[in-house]
Design a protein around this motif. Structure first.
Motif, mmCIF file in Angstrom:
data_model
loop_
_atom_site.group_PDB
_atom_site.id
_atom_site.type_symbol
_atom_site.label_atom_id
_atom_site.label_comp_id
_atom_site.label_asym_id
_atom_site.label_seq_id
_atom_site.Cartn_x
_atom_site.Cartn_y
_atom_site.Cartn_z
ATOM 1 N N LEU A 175 98.964 8.782 34.227
ATOM 2 C CA LEU A 175 98.142 9.959 34.471
ATOM 3 C C LEU A 175 97.930 10.119 35.969
ATOM 4 O O LEU A 175 98.063 9.158 36.727
ATOM 5 C CB LEU A 175 96.793 9.825 33.755
ATOM 6 C CG LEU A 175 96.842 9.694 32.235
ATOM 7 C CD1 LEU A 175 95.454 9.402 31.675
ATOM 8 C CD2 LEU A 175 97.414 10.968 31.606
ATOM 9 N N ILE A 176 97.562 11.330 36.389
ATOM 10 C CA ILE A 176 97.335 11.574 37.805
ATOM 11 C C ILE A 176 95.927 12.108 38.038
ATOM 12 O O ILE A 176 95.435 12.958 37.281
ATOM 13 C CB ILE A 176 98.385 12.543 38.400
ATOM 14 C CG1 ILE A 176 98.214 12.648 39.921
ATOM 15 C CG2 ILE A 176 98.335 13.897 37.738
ATOM 16 C CD1 ILE A 176 99.371 13.314 40.632
ATOM 17 N N ILE A 177 95.266 11.564 39.067
ATOM 18 C CA ILE A 177 93.969 12.040 39.525
ATOM 19 C C ILE A 177 94.153 12.534 40.955
ATOM 20 O O ILE A 177 94.642 11.803 41.811
ATOM 21 C CB ILE A 177 92.902 10.926 39.500
ATOM 22 C CG1 ILE A 177 92.735 10.365 38.084
ATOM 23 C CG2 ILE A 177 91.569 11.458 40.036
ATOM 24 C CD1 ILE A 177 91.781 9.169 38.018
ATOM 25 N N ALA A 178 93.754 13.772 41.217
ATOM 26 C CA ALA A 178 93.909 14.358 42.543
ATOM 27 C C ALA A 178 92.548 14.563 43.200
ATOM 28 O O ALA A 178 91.633 15.105 42.580
ATOM 29 C CB ALA A 178 94.650 15.691 42.460
ATOM 30 N N ASP A 179 92.441 14.129 44.443
ATOM 31 C CA ASP A 179 91.273 14.404 45.264
ATOM 32 C C ASP A 179 91.591 15.643 46.091
ATOM 33 O O ASP A 179 92.535 15.643 46.877
ATOM 34 C CB ASP A 179 90.975 13.192 46.164
ATOM 35 C CG ASP A 179 89.718 13.369 47.015
ATOM 36 O OD1 ASP A 179 89.329 14.533 47.263
ATOM 37 O OD2 ASP A 179 89.138 12.347 47.434
ATOM 38 N N LEU A 180 90.774 16.693 45.916
ATOM 39 C CA LEU A 180 91.036 17.980 46.557
ATOM 40 C C LEU A 180 90.054 18.276 47.688
ATOM 41 O O LEU A 180 89.844 19.438 48.054
ATOM 42 C CB LEU A 180 90.955 19.103 45.511
ATOM 43 C CG LEU A 180 91.821 18.933 44.264
ATOM 44 C CD1 LEU A 180 91.560 20.061 43.271
ATOM 45 C CD2 LEU A 180 93.297 18.872 44.631
ATOM 46 N N ALA A 181 89.484 17.220 48.275
ATOM 47 C CA ALA A 181 88.452 17.410 49.291
ATOM 48 C C ALA A 181 88.918 18.263 50.452
ATOM 49 O O ALA A 181 88.162 19.067 51.000
ATOM 50 C CB ALA A 181 87.961 16.053 49.802
ATOM 51 N N HIS A 182 90.181 18.103 50.863
ATOM 52 C CA HIS A 182 90.684 18.825 52.031
ATOM 53 C C HIS A 182 91.644 19.946 51.650
ATOM 54 O O HIS A 182 92.394 20.419 52.513
ATOM 55 C CB HIS A 182 91.349 17.848 52.997
ATOM 56 C CG HIS A 182 90.374 16.975 53.722
ATOM 57 N ND1 HIS A 182 89.855 17.309 54.953
ATOM 58 C CD2 HIS A 182 89.795 15.808 53.377
ATOM 59 C CE1 HIS A 182 89.008 16.377 55.340
ATOM 60 N NE2 HIS A 182 88.956 15.457 54.404
ATOM 61 N N SER A 183 91.599 20.357 50.408
ATOM 62 C CA SER A 183 92.472 21.458 50.002
ATOM 63 C C SER A 183 91.738 22.548 49.225
ATOM 64 O O SER A 183 92.120 23.715 49.314
ATOM 65 C CB SER A 183 93.655 20.931 49.182
ATOM 66 O OG SER A 183 93.240 20.067 48.160
ATOM 67 N N ALA A 184 90.686 22.221 48.494
ATOM 68 C CA ALA A 184 89.952 23.231 47.731
ATOM 69 C C ALA A 184 89.328 24.253 48.688
ATOM 70 O O ALA A 184 88.578 23.909 49.589
ATOM 71 C CB ALA A 184 88.860 22.568 46.893
ATOM 72 N N GLY A 185 89.669 25.515 48.497
ATOM 73 C CA GLY A 185 89.170 26.569 49.358
ATOM 74 C C GLY A 185 90.021 26.798 50.591
ATOM 75 O O GLY A 185 89.771 27.745 51.340
#
Length: 395
Positions: A175-185
Protein backbone atom coordinates in the motif's frame (compact mmCIF):
# COMPACT_ATOMS: atom_id res chain seq x y z
CA UNK A 1 -5.56 37.86 -6.62
CA UNK A 2 -3.38 39.63 -4.08
CA UNK A 3 -6.40 41.64 -2.82
CA UNK A 4 -7.66 38.43 -1.23
CA UNK A 5 -4.73 38.45 1.19
CA UNK A 6 -3.40 40.75 3.89
CA UNK A 7 0.05 41.84 2.72
CA UNK A 8 2.33 43.78 5.09
CA UNK A 9 3.75 46.91 3.51
CA UNK A 10 7.29 46.63 2.24
CA UNK A 11 7.46 42.85 2.53
CA UNK A 12 8.15 40.36 -0.26
CA UNK A 13 6.93 36.99 0.93
CA UNK A 14 8.70 33.90 -0.44
CA UNK A 15 7.85 31.55 2.41
CA UNK A 16 4.39 30.24 1.61
CA UNK A 17 5.92 26.77 1.62
CA UNK A 18 6.25 27.16 5.41
CA UNK A 19 3.29 29.37 6.32
CA UNK A 20 0.79 30.82 3.89
CA UNK A 21 -0.28 34.44 4.02
CA UNK A 22 -3.46 35.47 5.83
CA UNK A 23 -6.49 35.50 3.52
CA UNK A 24 -8.85 38.36 4.33
CA UNK A 25 -11.73 35.90 4.34
CA UNK A 26 -10.16 34.04 7.27
CA UNK A 27 -10.07 37.10 9.52
CA UNK A 28 -13.70 37.84 8.69
CA UNK A 29 -14.87 34.27 9.28
CA UNK A 30 -12.99 33.77 12.53
CA UNK A 31 -14.39 37.05 13.85
CA UNK A 32 -17.90 35.88 13.00
CA UNK A 33 -17.37 32.49 14.63
CA UNK A 34 -15.99 34.10 17.80
CA UNK A 35 -18.39 37.02 18.10
CA UNK A 36 -21.62 35.59 16.73
CA UNK A 37 -21.53 31.82 16.74
CA UNK A 38 -19.61 31.34 19.98
CA UNK A 39 -20.38 34.69 21.64
CA UNK A 40 -24.13 34.89 21.01
CA UNK A 41 -25.25 31.44 19.95
CA UNK A 42 -22.97 29.52 22.30
CA UNK A 43 -23.55 25.76 22.48
CA UNK A 44 -26.51 25.95 20.12
CA UNK A 45 -23.96 26.46 17.34
CA UNK A 46 -23.10 22.76 17.29
CA UNK A 47 -26.47 22.27 15.59
CA UNK A 48 -27.44 25.76 14.43
CA UNK A 49 -24.16 26.34 12.54
CA UNK A 50 -23.44 22.64 11.98
CA UNK A 51 -20.16 22.73 13.91
CA UNK A 52 -20.43 18.98 14.43
CA UNK A 53 -19.98 18.21 10.74
CA UNK A 54 -17.34 20.85 9.99
CA UNK A 55 -14.45 18.31 9.78
CA UNK A 56 -16.34 16.48 7.02
CA UNK A 57 -17.62 19.61 5.26
CA UNK A 58 -14.12 21.08 5.12
CA UNK A 59 -12.71 17.67 4.21
CA UNK A 60 -14.88 17.49 1.10
CA UNK A 61 -13.72 20.96 0.05
CA UNK A 62 -10.09 19.90 0.44
CA UNK A 63 -10.86 16.70 -1.47
CA UNK A 64 -11.67 18.76 -4.57
CA UNK A 65 -8.10 20.09 -4.49
CA UNK A 66 -6.69 16.57 -4.19
CA UNK A 67 -8.53 14.89 -7.04
CA UNK A 68 -10.64 12.92 -4.57
CA UNK A 69 -14.36 12.20 -4.64
CA UNK A 70 -16.43 13.32 -1.63
CA UNK A 71 -16.46 11.23 1.52
CA UNK A 72 -12.76 10.33 1.50
CA UNK A 73 -11.14 13.29 3.29
CA UNK A 74 -11.62 14.63 6.79
CA UNK A 75 -9.94 17.69 8.31
CA UNK A 76 -8.71 17.00 11.81
CA UNK A 77 -5.71 16.69 14.13
CA UNK A 78 -2.20 17.03 12.60
CA UNK A 79 -0.11 15.28 9.97
CA UNK A 80 1.67 13.33 12.71
CA UNK A 81 -1.49 12.00 14.36
CA UNK A 82 -3.20 11.28 11.06
CA UNK A 83 -0.13 9.46 9.81
CA UNK A 84 -0.10 7.30 12.93
CA UNK A 85 -3.73 6.38 12.25
CA UNK A 86 -3.33 5.41 8.60
CA UNK A 87 0.06 3.78 9.09
CA UNK A 88 -1.43 1.50 11.74
CA UNK A 89 -4.42 0.78 9.53
CA UNK A 90 -2.29 0.04 6.48
CA UNK A 91 -0.09 -2.43 8.36
CA UNK A 92 -3.17 -4.27 9.58
CA UNK A 93 -4.40 -4.49 6.01
CA UNK A 94 -1.11 -6.12 5.03
CA UNK A 95 -0.90 -8.73 7.76
CA UNK A 96 2.22 -10.88 7.39
CA UNK A 97 4.33 -7.98 6.15
CA UNK A 98 6.05 -5.47 8.41
CA UNK A 99 8.32 -3.28 6.27
CA UNK A 100 7.54 0.40 5.92
CA UNK A 101 9.68 1.68 3.06
CA UNK A 102 10.54 5.37 3.01
CA UNK A 103 13.33 7.73 2.00
CA UNK A 104 16.20 8.85 4.20
CA UNK A 105 15.43 12.47 3.27
CA UNK A 106 11.73 12.27 4.08
CA UNK A 107 10.35 14.85 6.49
CA UNK A 108 11.50 13.80 9.98
CA UNK A 109 8.08 13.69 11.64
CA UNK A 110 6.97 11.03 9.14
CA UNK A 111 9.97 8.89 10.03
CA UNK A 112 9.51 9.56 13.73
CA UNK A 113 5.91 8.29 13.65
CA UNK A 114 7.07 5.03 12.07
CA UNK A 115 9.83 4.71 14.67
CA UNK A 116 7.32 5.37 17.45
CA UNK A 117 4.92 2.74 16.12
CA UNK A 118 7.81 0.31 15.74
CA UNK A 119 8.74 0.82 19.38
CA UNK A 120 5.12 0.37 20.42
CA UNK A 121 4.28 -2.83 18.56
CA UNK A 122 7.76 -4.28 17.99
CA UNK A 123 9.82 -4.91 14.87
CA UNK A 124 7.85 -8.06 14.08
CA UNK A 125 4.88 -5.84 13.29
CA UNK A 126 6.57 -2.66 12.03
CA UNK A 127 10.06 -2.10 10.71
CA UNK A 128 11.29 1.05 8.99
CA UNK A 129 13.53 0.70 5.93
CA UNK A 130 15.16 3.82 4.50
CA UNK A 131 16.63 4.28 1.02
CA UNK A 132 17.74 7.23 -1.09
CA UNK A 133 15.01 8.81 -3.24
CA UNK A 134 16.65 7.59 -6.44
CA UNK A 135 16.64 4.01 -5.07
CA UNK A 136 13.00 4.01 -4.02
CA UNK A 137 11.53 2.46 -7.16
CA UNK A 138 13.92 -0.50 -7.10
CA UNK A 139 13.51 -1.03 -3.34
CA UNK A 140 9.79 -1.92 -3.48
CA UNK A 141 9.37 -5.69 -3.34
CA UNK A 142 7.19 -8.51 -1.98
CA UNK A 143 8.34 -7.84 1.60
CA UNK A 144 7.07 -4.26 1.53
CA UNK A 145 3.88 -3.58 3.44
CA UNK A 146 3.72 0.20 3.04
CA UNK A 147 5.48 2.74 0.85
CA UNK A 148 5.56 6.05 2.73
CA UNK A 149 6.60 9.07 0.67
CA UNK A 150 6.28 12.84 0.60
CA UNK A 151 5.30 14.03 -2.85
CA UNK A 152 7.52 17.13 -2.73
CA UNK A 153 10.77 16.95 -0.77
CA UNK A 154 10.76 19.68 1.86
CA UNK A 155 14.48 20.38 1.45
CA UNK A 156 15.10 20.14 -2.27
CA UNK A 157 11.64 20.80 -3.72
CA UNK A 158 11.91 17.68 -5.91
CA UNK A 159 8.59 16.08 -6.81
CA UNK A 160 8.14 12.33 -6.75
CA UNK A 161 5.92 10.54 -9.26
CA UNK A 162 3.07 9.34 -7.03
CA UNK A 163 1.22 7.68 -9.89
CA UNK A 164 4.19 5.43 -10.76
CA UNK A 165 5.04 4.71 -7.12
CA UNK A 166 1.44 3.78 -6.38
CA UNK A 167 1.35 1.42 -9.37
CA UNK A 168 4.62 -0.25 -8.36
CA UNK A 169 3.51 -0.61 -4.74
CA UNK A 170 0.31 -2.34 -5.80
CA UNK A 171 2.14 -4.63 -8.23
CA UNK A 172 4.14 -5.90 -5.25
CA UNK A 173 1.10 -6.16 -2.99
CA UNK A 174 2.01 -3.09 -0.90
CA UNK A 175 0.00 0.00 0.00
CA UNK A 176 1.07 3.61 -0.43
CA UNK A 177 0.77 6.54 1.98
CA UNK A 178 1.47 10.00 0.55
CA UNK A 179 2.39 13.09 2.54
CA UNK A 180 1.05 16.11 0.65
CA UNK A 181 2.37 18.83 2.95
CA UNK A 182 4.26 20.60 0.15
CA UNK A 183 1.89 19.87 -2.69
CA UNK A 184 -1.71 20.35 -1.48
CA UNK A 185 -2.88 23.70 -2.81
CA UNK A 186 0.28 24.12 -4.88
CA UNK A 187 -0.32 21.77 -7.81
CA UNK A 188 -2.81 19.42 -9.39
CA UNK A 189 -3.14 16.14 -7.49
CA UNK A 190 -5.18 13.11 -8.60
CA UNK A 191 -5.36 10.77 -5.61
CA UNK A 192 -8.30 8.75 -6.93
CA UNK A 193 -6.91 8.44 -10.44
CA UNK A 194 -3.44 7.53 -9.17
CA UNK A 195 -4.98 4.87 -6.88
CA UNK A 196 -3.21 6.23 -3.78
CA UNK A 197 -4.37 4.33 -0.70
CA UNK A 198 -3.89 6.88 2.07
CA UNK A 199 -2.70 10.48 2.24
CA UNK A 200 -2.07 13.10 4.89
CA UNK A 201 -1.32 16.78 4.68
CA UNK A 202 -1.43 20.14 6.40
CA UNK A 203 -3.46 23.29 5.74
CA UNK A 204 -1.10 26.01 6.98
CA UNK A 205 1.27 26.08 3.99
CA UNK A 206 -0.17 26.52 0.49
CA UNK A 207 -3.75 26.26 1.80
CA UNK A 208 -3.16 29.40 3.91
CA UNK A 209 -5.29 28.36 6.90
CA UNK A 210 -3.02 29.73 9.64
CA UNK A 211 -0.28 28.56 12.03
CA UNK A 212 -1.03 25.16 13.51
CA UNK A 213 -4.22 24.78 11.47
CA UNK A 214 -5.66 21.24 11.41
CA UNK A 215 -4.32 18.62 9.05
CA UNK A 216 -6.30 16.41 6.72
CA UNK A 217 -6.36 12.71 5.99
CA UNK A 218 -7.51 10.78 2.92
CA UNK A 219 -8.57 7.14 2.85
CA UNK A 220 -9.52 5.67 -0.53
CA UNK A 221 -13.13 4.50 -0.49
CA UNK A 222 -12.11 0.95 -1.41
CA UNK A 223 -10.56 0.61 2.06
CA UNK A 224 -13.47 2.00 4.07
CA UNK A 225 -14.96 -1.36 4.96
CA UNK A 226 -11.67 -2.90 6.08
CA UNK A 227 -9.44 -0.27 7.66
CA UNK A 228 -9.29 0.28 11.42
CA UNK A 229 -7.33 3.06 13.02
CA UNK A 230 -6.21 2.64 16.67
CA UNK A 231 -7.02 6.06 18.16
CA UNK A 232 -10.53 5.40 19.34
CA UNK A 233 -12.09 8.77 20.14
CA UNK A 234 -15.68 9.62 20.87
CA UNK A 235 -16.09 11.67 17.69
CA UNK A 236 -15.10 8.61 15.65
CA UNK A 237 -17.81 6.51 17.30
CA UNK A 238 -20.78 5.33 15.26
CA UNK A 239 -23.03 7.31 17.62
CA UNK A 240 -20.97 9.76 19.65
CA UNK A 241 -23.89 11.02 21.74
CA UNK A 242 -24.96 7.55 22.71
CA UNK A 243 -22.04 7.66 25.19
CA UNK A 244 -21.66 3.89 25.08
CA UNK A 245 -18.83 2.21 26.96
CA UNK A 246 -17.93 0.02 23.96
CA UNK A 247 -16.33 1.62 20.94
CA UNK A 248 -18.00 1.08 17.58
CA UNK A 249 -16.30 2.88 14.70
CA UNK A 250 -18.35 5.17 12.51
CA UNK A 251 -18.74 4.20 8.89
CA UNK A 252 -16.36 5.61 6.32
CA UNK A 253 -14.03 8.56 6.76
CA UNK A 254 -15.72 9.74 9.98
CA UNK A 255 -13.90 6.90 11.78
CA UNK A 256 -10.69 8.95 11.45
CA UNK A 257 -12.01 11.50 13.95
CA UNK A 258 -10.87 11.36 17.56
CA UNK A 259 -11.63 14.18 19.98
CA UNK A 260 -13.78 17.30 19.81
CA UNK A 261 -12.84 19.31 16.70
CA UNK A 262 -11.26 22.75 16.96
CA UNK A 263 -14.08 24.82 15.51
CA UNK A 264 -12.32 28.17 15.25
CA UNK A 265 -9.37 26.56 13.47
CA UNK A 266 -11.66 24.60 11.15
CA UNK A 267 -13.58 27.76 10.31
CA UNK A 268 -10.26 29.34 9.33
CA UNK A 269 -9.51 26.42 7.00
CA UNK A 270 -12.98 26.64 5.48
CA UNK A 271 -12.60 30.35 4.76
CA UNK A 272 -9.04 29.99 3.44
CA UNK A 273 -10.17 27.49 0.81
CA UNK A 274 -12.33 30.13 -0.86
CA UNK A 275 -9.12 31.67 -2.24
CA UNK A 276 -9.00 28.75 -4.70
CA UNK A 277 -12.49 29.37 -6.10
CA UNK A 278 -12.27 29.75 -9.86
CA UNK A 279 -8.63 28.68 -10.03
CA UNK A 280 -7.18 25.66 -11.78
CA UNK A 281 -4.41 24.08 -9.70
CA UNK A 282 -2.48 22.89 -12.74
CA UNK A 283 -2.44 26.47 -14.04
CA UNK A 284 -1.42 27.83 -10.63
CA UNK A 285 1.47 25.36 -10.58
CA UNK A 286 2.64 26.51 -13.99
CA UNK A 287 2.49 30.12 -12.82
CA UNK A 288 4.54 29.21 -9.75
CA UNK A 289 7.12 27.47 -11.92
CA UNK A 290 7.30 30.56 -14.13
CA UNK A 291 7.99 32.74 -11.09
CA UNK A 292 10.63 30.29 -9.86
CA UNK A 293 12.35 30.23 -13.25
CA UNK A 294 12.26 34.03 -13.34
CA UNK A 295 13.99 34.13 -9.94
CA UNK A 296 16.64 31.60 -10.92
CA UNK A 297 17.32 33.42 -14.19
CA UNK A 298 17.63 36.69 -12.30
CA UNK A 299 20.33 35.18 -10.09
CA UNK A 300 22.30 34.41 -13.24
CA UNK A 301 21.72 37.88 -14.65
CA UNK A 302 22.96 39.42 -11.40
CA UNK A 303 26.01 37.13 -11.57
CA UNK A 304 25.40 35.40 -8.25
CA UNK A 305 24.07 31.99 -9.39
CA UNK A 306 27.58 30.56 -9.16
CA UNK A 307 27.64 31.38 -5.46
CA UNK A 308 24.95 28.78 -4.78
CA UNK A 309 24.46 25.07 -5.34
CA UNK A 310 20.98 24.54 -6.71
CA UNK A 311 19.23 21.53 -5.13
CA UNK A 312 15.94 21.74 -7.00
CA UNK A 313 15.68 19.87 -10.32
CA UNK A 314 15.76 21.92 -13.51
CA UNK A 315 12.99 19.85 -15.11
CA UNK A 316 9.63 21.48 -14.38
CA UNK A 317 7.76 18.18 -14.14
CA UNK A 318 10.02 17.15 -11.25
CA UNK A 319 9.46 20.25 -9.13
CA UNK A 320 7.05 21.58 -6.58
CA UNK A 321 6.66 25.32 -6.02
CA UNK A 322 9.96 26.10 -4.30
CA UNK A 323 13.61 26.56 -5.12
CA UNK A 324 16.33 25.39 -2.74
CA UNK A 325 19.99 26.36 -2.77
CA UNK A 326 22.93 25.31 -0.62
CA UNK A 327 25.44 27.87 0.65
CA UNK A 328 27.90 27.73 3.57
CA UNK A 329 26.42 31.01 4.87
CA UNK A 330 22.78 30.10 4.18
CA UNK A 331 21.54 31.05 7.64
CA UNK A 332 23.22 34.46 7.61
CA UNK A 333 22.05 35.19 4.06
CA UNK A 334 18.49 34.32 5.07
CA UNK A 335 18.70 36.71 8.03
CA UNK A 336 20.07 39.47 5.83
CA UNK A 337 17.24 38.93 3.36
CA UNK A 338 14.65 39.15 6.13
CA UNK A 339 16.21 42.41 7.31
CA UNK A 340 15.88 43.68 3.73
CA UNK A 341 12.17 42.82 3.65
CA UNK A 342 12.39 39.53 1.75
CA UNK A 343 11.05 36.57 3.73
CA UNK A 344 12.63 33.24 2.81
CA UNK A 345 13.67 30.45 5.15
CA UNK A 346 16.64 28.36 6.19
CA UNK A 347 16.83 24.61 6.68
CA UNK A 348 19.72 22.78 8.27
CA UNK A 349 22.44 22.22 7.52
CA UNK A 350 22.95 24.96 4.90
CA UNK A 351 19.87 25.36 2.69
CA UNK A 352 17.98 28.47 1.57
CA UNK A 353 14.39 27.90 0.46
CA UNK A 354 12.22 30.21 -1.62
CA UNK A 355 8.51 29.49 -2.10
CA UNK A 356 6.52 30.84 -5.06
CA UNK A 357 2.79 31.28 -4.56
CA UNK A 358 1.04 33.06 -7.45
CA UNK A 359 -2.08 33.70 -5.37
CA UNK A 360 -0.22 36.54 -3.67
CA UNK A 361 3.23 36.85 -5.30
CA UNK A 362 3.92 38.92 -8.43
CA UNK A 363 6.67 38.87 -11.06
CA UNK A 364 7.71 42.37 -9.99
CA UNK A 365 8.25 41.17 -6.42
CA UNK A 366 10.29 38.21 -7.65
CA UNK A 367 12.62 40.54 -9.55
CA UNK A 368 12.93 42.83 -6.53
CA UNK A 369 13.77 39.86 -4.28
CA UNK A 370 16.52 38.70 -6.64
CA UNK A 371 17.92 42.24 -6.76
CA UNK A 372 18.04 42.44 -2.96
CA UNK A 373 19.72 39.03 -2.76
CA UNK A 374 22.31 40.16 -5.31
CA UNK A 375 23.10 43.25 -3.26
CA UNK A 376 23.53 41.14 -0.12
CA UNK A 377 25.89 38.74 -1.90
CA UNK A 378 27.94 41.33 -3.81
CA UNK A 379 28.44 43.52 -0.73
CA UNK A 380 28.80 40.52 1.63
CA UNK A 381 26.25 42.04 4.00
CA UNK A 382 25.53 38.61 5.43
CA UNK A 383 28.92 38.71 7.17
CA UNK A 384 27.66 41.39 9.56
CA UNK A 385 27.73 40.23 13.18
CA UNK A 386 23.96 40.66 13.57
CA UNK A 387 23.33 38.03 10.88
CA UNK A 388 25.93 35.55 12.12
CA UNK A 389 24.17 34.94 15.43
CA UNK A 390 21.38 32.38 15.66
CA UNK A 391 18.10 33.96 16.75
CA UNK A 392 15.31 31.98 18.33
CA UNK A 393 14.40 28.34 17.89
CA UNK A 394 12.48 28.48 14.61
CA UNK A 395 14.46 28.77 11.36
Amino acid sequence: MTSQFFKPNGMIYLDGNSLGMLPNAVAERVNNVVQQQWGNDLINSWNQHDWINLPLTVGDKIARLLGAAPGQVVCCDSISLNLFKVLSAALQLREGRNTVLSTADNFPTDLYMVQGLQQLVGEQQCQLKLVAEQQLVDAIDETTAVVLVTEVNFRSGQRLDLATLSQLAHQHGALIIADLAHSAGAMAIELDHWQVDFAVGCTYKYLNAGPGAPGFVYVAKRHHDQFRQPLYGWMGHANAFEFAAEYRPAAGIRALLTGTPSIIALAAVDAALTAFDGHDLAQLHQQALDLADQFDNALQQHDIAGQFQRLTPLTRQQRGCQLSYAHPQAYAICQALIAAGVIADFRAPNYLRFGFTPLYLSAVEVEQAAQKLAEIIHHKRYLAAEFQQRRGTVT
